[in-house]
Design an enzyme around this catalytic site. Structure first.
Site, PDB file in Angstrom:
ATOM      1  N   GLU A  39      19.873 -11.892 -13.462  1.00 36.35           N
ATOM      2  CA  GLU A  39      19.713 -12.769 -12.403  1.00 36.35           C
ATOM      3  C   GLU A  39      20.216 -10.997 -11.760  1.00 36.35           C
ATOM      4  O   GLU A  39      20.568 -11.233 -10.161  1.00 36.35           O
ATOM      5  CB  GLU A  39      20.274 -13.906 -11.820  1.00 36.35           C
ATOM      6  N   ASN A  40      21.710 -10.792 -12.297  1.00 36.67           N
ATOM      7  CA  ASN A  40      22.399  -9.183 -11.326  1.00 36.67           C
ATOM      8  C   ASN A  40      21.722  -7.851 -11.713  1.00 36.67           C
ATOM      9  O   ASN A  40      21.974  -7.203 -11.736  1.00 36.67           O
ATOM     10  CB  ASN A  40      23.541  -9.277 -11.709  1.00 36.67           C
ATOM     11  N   ASN A  67      21.868 -18.421  -8.957  1.00 34.38           N
ATOM     12  CA  ASN A  67      21.677 -18.021  -7.505  1.00 34.38           C
ATOM     13  C   ASN A  67      21.200 -17.219  -7.023  1.00 34.38           C
ATOM     14  O   ASN A  67      21.049 -16.947  -6.102  1.00 34.38           O
ATOM     15  CB  ASN A  67      23.004 -18.591  -6.874  1.00 34.38           C
ATOM     16  N   HIS A  68      20.678 -15.385  -7.652  1.00 35.63           N
ATOM     17  CA  HIS A  68      20.497 -14.880  -6.868  1.00 35.63           C
ATOM     18  C   HIS A  68      18.867 -14.200  -7.803  1.00 35.63           C
ATOM     19  O   HIS A  68      18.141 -12.783  -7.450  1.00 35.63           O
ATOM     20  CB  HIS A  68      20.949 -13.106  -7.487  1.00 35.63           C
ATOM     21  N   HIS A 175      27.320 -17.604 -14.463  1.00 37.73           N
ATOM     22  CA  HIS A 175      27.450 -16.735 -12.371  1.00 37.73           C
ATOM     23  C   HIS A 175      28.998 -16.301 -12.425  1.00 37.73           C
ATOM     24  O   HIS A 175      29.590 -15.402 -10.990  1.00 37.73           O
ATOM     25  CB  HIS A 175      27.691 -18.488 -12.148  1.00 37.73           C
TER      26      HIS A 175
END
Length: 264
Positions: A39-40, A67-68, A175
């Site tokens: 996600e990053n 969440n990203h 996370h």
């Protein structure tokens, strides 16, 4: 069955570290299945189709998010068509993509589930109820189940580990980008670690250039964060699972640093 789960890949430095270290990690741990949190991976914000293709070309079998997930708008063009990428399953109904999938590698199958916590994060649907519904259904057909719980609070992650002990093969947190030192096998056989950590620059703050982060903390003024381009560190976890009941035999955290001598 051997599973290699690799913590949040952060930006170009993280992708470089993944590319450089995967061959030796494959040789040492002999994983049947390799999962990464992506996600990053696009400058610290989301993922692109080109980056996903790179990961798969390098031998990754599945990509979890968090969440990203939606930070890079390209995601909407391909997430529905790529079954090896999953976003948190407790996003509201109708959200693009899928929250769980089954991947294959080395003659083995692994069901992977992505969930997102609610403490200090957006108040989406309950991850515990989603876990019950999805994991119990997957267990009807699959012995080996991995859950990536993308959450901020250690208490929420630990609670999820206990909640799924004996039902999921592996419960790992992502996370925070800080590797926890609590890799363990819970009483009912679930391999657990509160946070696997990250793969990316270690001279910044959680992957971002430290000067900007310091300015934000000191002034509380708006600041543009940029990914750091320094040396990498690499965090992952290797888990050996029993083929009979799907529970864990062994869990070992992995921690590497660029230019640091290490014994094979």
């Amino acid at each position: 069955m051997n599973v290699l789960f690799i913590g949040d890949i952060f930006g170009s430095v993280g992708r470089k570290a993944l590319r450089e270290n995967l061959p030796s990690l494959k040789s040492k741990y002999n994983p049947h299945i390799i999962i990464v949190n992506g996600e990053n991976s696009a400058s610290g914000r989301g993922i692109t189709p080109a980056i996903a293709r790179e990961f798969f070309d390098w031998g990754v079998h599945g990509i979890t998010m968090g969440n990203h997930t939606w930070d890079n708008k390209d995601i909407f063009d391909f997430i529905d068509d790529e079954p090896r990428i999953i976003r948190p399953a407790n996003f509201p109904p109708g959200t693009p993509g899928r929250g769980y999938t089954v991947v294959k590698g080395g003659g083995k199958e692994l069901a992977i589930v992505n969930l997102q916590g609610r403490t200090f994060l957006p108040p989406i649907d309950c991850p515990f109820r989603a876990a019950d519904e999805i994991v119990d259904e997957l267990r009807k057909k699959h012995k080996h189940i991995l859950v990536d719980f993308h959450a901020e609070a250690t208490s929420e992650k630990i609670a999820m580990g206990w909640h799924l002990d004996g039902r999921a093969s592996i419960v790992v947190g992502t996370h925070t980008h800080v590797q926890s030192n609590d890799d363990t096998i819970l009483p009912q056989g679930t391999a657990y670690q509160t946070d696997v950590g990250m793969v990316g620059p270690y001279e910044g703050v959680l992957g971002m250039q430290r000067d900007a982060v310091l300015q934000k903390f000191q002034t509380q003024l708006p600041v543009r964060f940029q990914p750091d381009n320094g040396k990498w560190h690499f965090h992952a976890v290797s888990v050996e699972l029993n083929d009979t009941d799907g529970m864990a035999r062994k869990i070992q955290k992995i921690r590497l640093k660029e230019d640091e001598w290490r014994m094979d």
